[in-house]
Design an enzyme around this catalytic site. Structure first.
Site, PDB file in Angstrom:
ATOM      1  CB  CYS A   1       3.034  -5.993  -4.821  1.00  0.00           C
ATOM      2  SG  CYS A   1       2.117  -7.225  -3.855  1.00  0.00           S
TER       3      CYS A   1
ATOM      4  CG  HIS B   1       1.928  -2.341  -2.088  1.00  0.00           C
ATOM      5  ND1 HIS B   1       1.292  -2.249  -3.309  1.00  0.00           N
ATOM      6  CD2 HIS B   1       1.675  -3.591  -1.626  1.00  0.00           C
ATOM      7  CE1 HIS B   1       0.682  -3.388  -3.575  1.00  0.00           C
ATOM      8  NE2 HIS B   1       0.902  -4.220  -2.570  1.00  0.00           N
TER       9      HIS B   1
ATOM     10  CD  GLU C   1       2.170   1.147  -4.364  1.00  0.00           C
ATOM     11  OE1 GLU C   1       1.277   0.279  -4.408  1.00  0.00           O
ATOM     12  OE2 GLU C   1       3.376   0.867  -4.224  1.00  0.00           O
TER      13      GLU C   1
END
Length: 195
Positions: free
Chosen positions: A78, A169, A171
């Protein structure tokens, strides 16, 4: 294998958790001196302008150019993707300018336009769940850049040698496959084996 997450702003703890899940020792990097001890680095999502200012303030702007020159892998997600880009649409300056890509900030709209979707990711997965939050878009790539994934024909993940980036993202899910892919890059460039 020790991998750092640039801990100036953004989703630091989430990346550390996923790197550990993928088999690496992961540490938050707050000082330039820590770069010597790590084999790879994640530039997390957050606010690219804020991260860029803090990088300059703490000397990471020049230190990360040296880190990359040593072929130590860097993974930008990002805002981290924007930090890596050689060109940012509508802007006459860049942060690190390491990756031969042109990006557009907030290309998918504001926070309320955030969404999740499954992506086919070359070398990673055929069904990778991607979370897009105020995500940037890769408008075009140079000759040495490999496109890893597209969403509706738009480029959302790419790799150039030891550099990796994603608009989304990885994560923010429980799927560690993209972090495992990054660790395989670290292994490739450092000759270290993953657990």
């Amino acid at each position: 294998m020790k991998v750092g997450v640039l801990a100036l702003q953004g989703a630091v703890a989430e990346h550390i958790r996923m790197l550990e899940k993928a088999g690496a020792e992961a540490i938050p990097v707050k000082k330039v001196s820590q770069l010597v001890d790590i084999d790879g680095l994640v530039l997390p999502g957050g606010e690219s302008t804020a991260i860029g200012k803090l990088m300059k303030e703490y000397g990471f702007d020049t230190a990360l150019l040296e880190f990359s020159a040593q072929k130590k892998p860097i993974f930008g997600t990002c805002a981290g993707l924007i930090i890596l880009a050689r060109e940012i649409a509508g802007q006459d300056w860049v942060h690190l300018g390491l990756m031969d890509i042109k990006v557009e900030r907030n290309a998918f709209g504001r926070q309320r336009e955030s969404f999740e979707t499954d992506l086919v990711m070359e070398g990673v997965a055929d069904d990778f769940r991607a979370v897009f939050i105020r995500a940037p878009l890769i408008l075009n790539v140079g000759d040495k850049v490999e496109v890893i994934s597209r969403y509706k024909d738009e480029i959302v993940a790419a790799r150039q040698d030891h550099l990796l980036c994603a608009s989304f993202h990885p994560e923010l899910t429980e799927d560690a496959r993209m972090h495992k892919y990054f660790l395989s890059m670290v292994e490739q460039y450092r000759g270290v084996s993953i657990k």
